[in-house]
Design an enzyme around this catalytic site. Structure first.
Site, PDB file in Angstrom:
ATOM      1  N   ASP A  55       2.255  -2.488  -4.161  1.00  0.00           N
ATOM      2  CA  ASP A  55       1.113  -2.048  -3.364  1.00  0.00           C
ATOM      3  C   ASP A  55       0.053  -1.380  -4.249  1.00  0.00           C
ATOM      4  O   ASP A  55       0.376  -0.630  -5.173  1.00  0.00           O
ATOM      5  CB  ASP A  55       1.607  -1.063  -2.301  1.00  0.00           C
ATOM      6  CG  ASP A  55       0.545  -0.717  -1.287  1.00  0.00           C
ATOM      7  OD1 ASP A  55       0.046  -1.646  -0.632  1.00  0.00           O
ATOM      8  OD2 ASP A  55       0.238   0.477  -1.135  1.00  0.00           O
ATOM      9  N   GLU A 101      -0.351  -6.623  -5.503  1.00  0.00           N
ATOM     10  CA  GLU A 101      -1.407  -6.661  -4.500  1.00  0.00           C
ATOM     11  C   GLU A 101      -2.726  -6.344  -5.189  1.00  0.00           C
ATOM     12  O   GLU A 101      -3.070  -5.187  -5.425  1.00  0.00           O
ATOM     13  CB  GLU A 101      -1.162  -5.643  -3.376  1.00  0.00           C
ATOM     14  CG  GLU A 101      -2.220  -5.762  -2.271  1.00  0.00           C
ATOM     15  CD  GLU A 101      -2.554  -4.444  -1.580  1.00  0.00           C
ATOM     16  OE1 GLU A 101      -3.261  -4.478  -0.566  1.00  0.00           O
ATOM     17  OE2 GLU A 101      -2.123  -3.380  -2.075  1.00  0.00           O
ATOM     18  N   ASP A 111      -2.641  -6.282   6.716  1.00  0.00           N
ATOM     19  CA  ASP A 111      -3.925  -5.672   6.354  1.00  0.00           C
ATOM     20  C   ASP A 111      -5.129  -6.425   6.901  1.00  0.00           C
ATOM     21  O   ASP A 111      -6.271  -6.011   6.666  1.00  0.00           O
ATOM     22  CB  ASP A 111      -4.059  -5.599   4.827  1.00  0.00           C
ATOM     23  CG  ASP A 111      -3.213  -4.499   4.216  1.00  0.00           C
ATOM     24  OD1 ASP A 111      -3.026  -3.457   4.875  1.00  0.00           O
ATOM     25  OD2 ASP A 111      -2.721  -4.675   3.085  1.00  0.00           O
TER      26      ASP A 111
END
Length: 584
Positions: free
Chosen positions: A329, A358, A425
């Protein structure tokens, strides 16, 4: 010839090893400017004494597509002694030039020192992502919202499953047992990889605010249940990837709580990026955070204690539970040095573990073989959704965007890029497509015919809707009467098609054909030594008669969608928002 637009550098996506003996060399030129490129190459130590010149060979490069400004060229070369000097001979109707590290020349330079250098193809430098990833189809699960298998461990105040819309703070009791209970469903769909958003102890429903990286959140179950889940997945040939939130911790992470209580006397004060005392834990916080969120303090990954703790976490979940990969992340905000150590740690624990970052932008600095195997391919996501779902770009802009993405990284990276249309997201793909299921099908079709490894966000395969977070995090619908079974069958068929045809999973000779803005028709091909696949997409609600390029007229092939033999004529009729896929 526009010299200023011609570009190469002997590293990264322009020069890289694809195996222990083969290099890929890529060149960029101005669009429609250069008609032919020949690689001039040889061993740096081969010298002709009689002619007093470097000994070189020539090999024509393959046109590798165009975007709005540039043409791309690619060639594979196997240096006899694993070392190489090389340059380029460029031709158009007006000129012929030699392009080398030292510049442009009308005549071929005789000295090897003028040329680009790939000093030596060292085996350890070959980027080797896990072989299993390219054939994997992922399914992203937001654990709190997938299935409630054990109501006894529901968090306090949990609501009845799907009884209301999700909010940033409500809970519905999704857990590991719920996933175990539905593994047959996941297997039936054809999924071979599960990506879980964070499962570690945390305060929120999304779990990106970690309290303890070594503990399962009790609302999901215990470690024994998780171990059982991984084992059952592996029995079904399904890999498991967890989410690592190493950029920041949660507010209730014990070291941060100690800092709040002890201030400057805390032994953990250097675990974070503090800007003064007392620590101010409300916005604007006087410490670095994820975005501007005070409850997510940024970790100092340059600190040796922090580094050891997080690397122990990375190793622990592989060694103890046999997970197959880590999704990282906010990966771009963590220092490169940490990620290099992270890779060494992970690969020592499991050599073929998948490391996925990410990152939403150009990620080449992280994809040089020393950090990540791949990143979440959001530039491809954007190209697909902007064209098919939102109609914000033209056909040529779509083709340009996809070509740019395919030439952004080495092919070894492209083959394991994580291709997604939506996630926790983003709004759900059906929602951004104005509930037009046919448009969703077109987007999934493109996703599944691109190089890389595709991912389905849970529920998209049955037509779930949802706007931006928290709307995209609805409870999975398990009532068969409320599921779109046609979409499920379509997804199954796409997955099967991709598994059966390797050419769909690579970028070999990938090229758009006859791009025309006025027609809303997309046509592209892939080709290897044995077969060629032609894709034709009608991104228009109306039935359309589409002209077939002369090179494909009267060719006999197989329609891969219905497995029927077919011969292409000069035109083909395709229904509105539909596609045709033929293999020759």
């Amino acid at each position: 010839m526009l010299k200023a637009a011609i570009y190469h550098r002997p590293k990264n996506e322009f020069a890289y090893a694809i195996d222990e003996s083969t290099l890929h060399i890529r060149l960029k030129t101005s669009k429609n400017d250069v008609h032919k490129v020949i690689l001039v190459y040889g061993d740096p130590y081969d010298f002709n004494e009689e002619e007093k010149c470097w000994v070189s060979n020539k090999k024509e490069m393959t046109f590798n597509g165009s975007d709005d400004l540039h043409d791309y060229w690619l060639v594979a070369i196997s240096p006899e002694h694993r070392r190489l000097r090389y340059g380029f001979m460029l031709e158009n109707e007006k000129a012929s030039l030699f392009y080398t590290e030292k510049g442009f020349y009308k005549e071929q330079p005789k000295d090897a020192g003028y040329y680009f250098c790939f000093p030596f193809l060292n085996k350890i430098d070959v980027f080797s992502p896990p072989a299993w990833v390219n054939s994997t189809v992922w399914y992203q699960i937001f654990p709190e919202r997938f299935a409630n298998g054990n109501p006894k461990i529901n968090p306090e105040g949990a609501l009845a499953w799907g009884s209301t819309d999700p909010t940033p703070t409500n809970f519905f009791g999704g857990d590991f047992q719920g996933v175990i209970d539905h593994l047959d469903y996941i297997e039936e769909l054809g999924i071979t990889g599960l990506y879980f958003t964070p499962i570690f102890k945390a305060y929120s429903n999304h779990k990106y605010d970690t309290i303890d990286y070594m503990e399962i959140d009790p609302q999901f179950g215990d470690k024994a249940t998780f171990k059982k889940l991984v084992q059952k997945c592996h029995e079904k040939g399904i890999r498991v990837m967890l989410d690592a939130v190493f950029n920041h911790s949660g507010f209730y992470f014990e070291p941060f709580q100690d800092v709040l209580k002890q201030g400057e006397n805390s032994r953990y004060k250097d675990w974070f990026h503090l800007q003064g005392f007392p620590v101010k834990a409300e916005e604007p916080a006087n410490y670095d955070t994820f975005a501007y969120v005070p409850s997510m303090p940024k970790l100092n990954t340059e600190n040796e204690e922090v580094k050891k703790y997080l690397l122990d976490v990375a190793r622990y979940w592989i060694e103890e539970f046999d997970i197959d990969g880590w999704r990282l992340d906010v990966a771009n905000e963590v220092d490169h040095s940490f990620w290099r150590e992270f890779r060494l740690t992970v690969k020592q624990a499991k050599a073929d573990a998948y490391i996925l970052g990410e990152i939403w932008h150009d990620s080449m600095p992280w994809l040089q073989g020393d950090q990540f195997d791949a990143v979440m391919n959001y530039p491809l996501t954007s190209a697909i959704t902007e064209y098919f779902a939102k109609a914000n770009i033209s056909t040529s802009q779509f083709a340009n965007a996809v070509t740019t993405v395919t030439n952004l990284y080495p092919e070894t990276v492209n083959e394991v890029q994580f291709n997604l249309l939506g996630s926790h997201d983003t709004p759900r793909i059906l929602t951004i497509s104005d509930n037009n299921k046919d448009k969703v099908k077109l987007q999934m079709f493109v996703q599944f015919t691109m190089a890389g490894t595709p991912c389905i966000y849970y529920g998209d395969e049955i037509g779930m809707t949802g706007d931006q977070d928290p709307g995209c995090r609805k409870c999975m619908i398990w009532d068969k009467n409320k599921q779109d079974t046609d979409m499920f069958s379509f997804t199954q068929k796409l997955i099967s098609l991709r598994k059966n045809y390797l050419l769909l999973r690579t970028n070999q000779n990938f090229q758009f054909i006859d791009v025309s803005d006025g027609e809303s028709v997309v046509m592209y091909r892939k080709k290897d030594e044995r077969n060629e696949i032609l894709v034709i997409i009608n991104n228009n609600a109306e039935r359309k008669e589409i002209a077939i390029p002369a090179a494909y007229q009267n060719k006999q092939g197989e329609n891969l969608w219905d497995q029927q033999k077919t011969t292409l004529a000069s035109t083909i009729e395709i229904e509105g928002d539909d596609f045709h896929i033929v293999m020759f």
